[in-house]
Design a protein around this motif. Sequence first.
Motif, PDB file in Angstrom:
ATOM      1  N   GLY A 114       3.451  51.129  14.723  1.00 57.00           N
ATOM      2  CA  GLY A 114       4.505  50.153  14.484  1.00 57.00           C
ATOM      3  C   GLY A 114       5.822  50.587  15.110  1.00 57.00           C
ATOM      4  N   ASP A 115       6.120  51.887  15.066  1.00 61.70           N
ATOM      5  CA  ASP A 115       7.338  52.400  15.685  1.00 61.70           C
ATOM      6  C   ASP A 115       7.311  52.216  17.201  1.00 61.70           C
ATOM      7  OD1 ASP A 115       8.253  53.175  13.200  1.00 61.70           O
ATOM      8  OD2 ASP A 115       7.565  55.252  13.410  1.00 61.70           O
ATOM      9  N   LEU A 116       6.096  52.105  17.770  1.00 63.57           N
ATOM     10  CA  LEU A 116       5.958  51.862  19.211  1.00 63.57           C
ATOM     11  C   LEU A 116       5.919  50.372  19.536  1.00 63.57           C
ATOM     12  CD1 LEU A 116       3.256  54.553  20.158  1.00 63.57           C
ATOM     13  CD2 LEU A 116       5.743  54.719  20.354  1.00 63.57           C
ATOM     14  N   GLY A 117       6.076  49.538  18.513  1.00 62.09           N
ATOM     15  CA  GLY A 117       6.059  48.096  18.726  1.00 62.09           C
ATOM     16  C   GLY A 117       4.684  47.476  18.703  1.00 62.09           C
ATOM     17  N   LEU A 118       3.692  48.197  18.165  1.00 57.83           N
ATOM     18  CA  LEU A 118       2.317  47.700  18.115  1.00 57.83           C
ATOM     19  C   LEU A 118       1.913  47.426  16.670  1.00 57.83           C
ATOM     20  CD1 LEU A 118       0.608  50.156  20.632  1.00 57.83           C
ATOM     21  CD2 LEU A 118       1.527  47.880  21.105  1.00 57.83           C
ATOM     22  N   GLU A 119       1.439  46.233  16.411  1.00 51.69           N
ATOM     23  CA  GLU A 119       0.952  45.880  15.073  1.00 51.69           C
ATOM     24  C   GLU A 119      -0.545  46.168  15.009  1.00 51.69           C
ATOM     25  OE1 GLU A 119       0.501  42.013  12.090  1.00 51.69           O
ATOM     26  OE2 GLU A 119       1.660  41.847  13.959  1.00 51.69           O
ATOM     27  N   ARG A 121       1.876  56.326  23.557  1.00 51.85           N
ATOM     28  CA  ARG A 121       3.264  56.219  24.018  1.00 51.85           C
ATOM     29  C   ARG A 121       3.328  56.264  25.553  1.00 51.85           C
ATOM     30  NH1 ARG A 121       7.597  57.424  20.948  1.00 51.85           N
ATOM     31  NH2 ARG A 121       6.332  58.788  19.599  1.00 51.85           N
ATOM     32  N   ILE A 138       1.439  52.799  27.098  1.00 50.25           N
ATOM     33  CA  ILE A 138       2.066  51.476  26.971  1.00 50.25           C
ATOM     34  C   ILE A 138       2.821  51.057  28.237  1.00 50.25           C
ATOM     35  CG2 ILE A 138       3.870  50.192  25.762  1.00 50.25           C
ATOM     36  CD1 ILE A 138       2.995  51.585  23.194  1.00 50.25           C
ATOM     37  N   LYS A 173      -2.122  42.782  28.809  1.00 48.62           N
ATOM     38  CA  LYS A 173      -1.705  42.502  27.434  1.00 48.62           C
ATOM     39  C   LYS A 173      -2.799  42.912  26.450  1.00 48.62           C
ATOM     40  CE  LYS A 173       1.303  38.629  28.666  1.00 48.62           C
ATOM     41  NZ  LYS A 173       1.609  37.190  28.433  1.00 48.62           N
TER      42      LYS A 173
END
Length: 255
Positions: free
Chosen positions: A64-69, A133, A136, A145
Amino acid sequence: MNTPAPPCRSMMDLRKLTPARVGLGRAGASLPTTALLAFTLDHARARDAVHAAFDAQVLIAALGDLGLEACNVRSRAGNRADYLRRPDLGRRLDQASQQVLVSKSGGAGQLALVIGDGLSPRAVHAHAIELVRGLIPQLAADGIKLAGVAVATGARVALGDEIGAILGARMVVMLIGERPGLSAPDSLGAYLTFAPRVGLSDAERNCVSNIHRAGLSYDEAAYKIAWLIRQGLARQVTGVALKDESGDRTPQCIT
């Protein structure tokens, strides 16, 4: 003119180049005490790595901190003992996880990313997030995507096939803890499969292995994985039909 003979290399020179157990010496018919104790310690570390705790929620939060749900899924192995005794149970999702993934399917992404505990949960906690990290920006540069991200407990490599199929992904990448060795109890592997579906064999996958601090670096691994993803999608194959030709080019850092 005589060519000078190359200098003699000793077994100690070889030991400087590899963590493998070479040139250990002997004491009578056995190993020296130091070598025996080192072997026993590494064996204990490997056993501990297999039985280490796996915290899916910690990984989900870090993703989540990397923007991934990411969603949390489980295999049909009810506990670690079942997982080790019944590899087949680790290759299929339990019913609740199937329903979770069905609710998240139908997106426009090409790639499913799965992080599974495998045979070394320690390796996953040590290396998976840093590898993601680095991966991405490589995927973003190629316009690839994600169809979904899952963290899987009790996972074997083939569990990614079912996850990717349910999410409707063209390819799945499974990051998983590899079987611990006596020199690397925390080695991470990445398995890539095009057109994932239940029942595929390992011949239809590519593998980037030995990702750990004394092995393949995060940047090198991310570069190779991104290359295989790009080429696998373009050629619509993985496994024995897709040779890793990323070569020895220096990985490019993307900022």
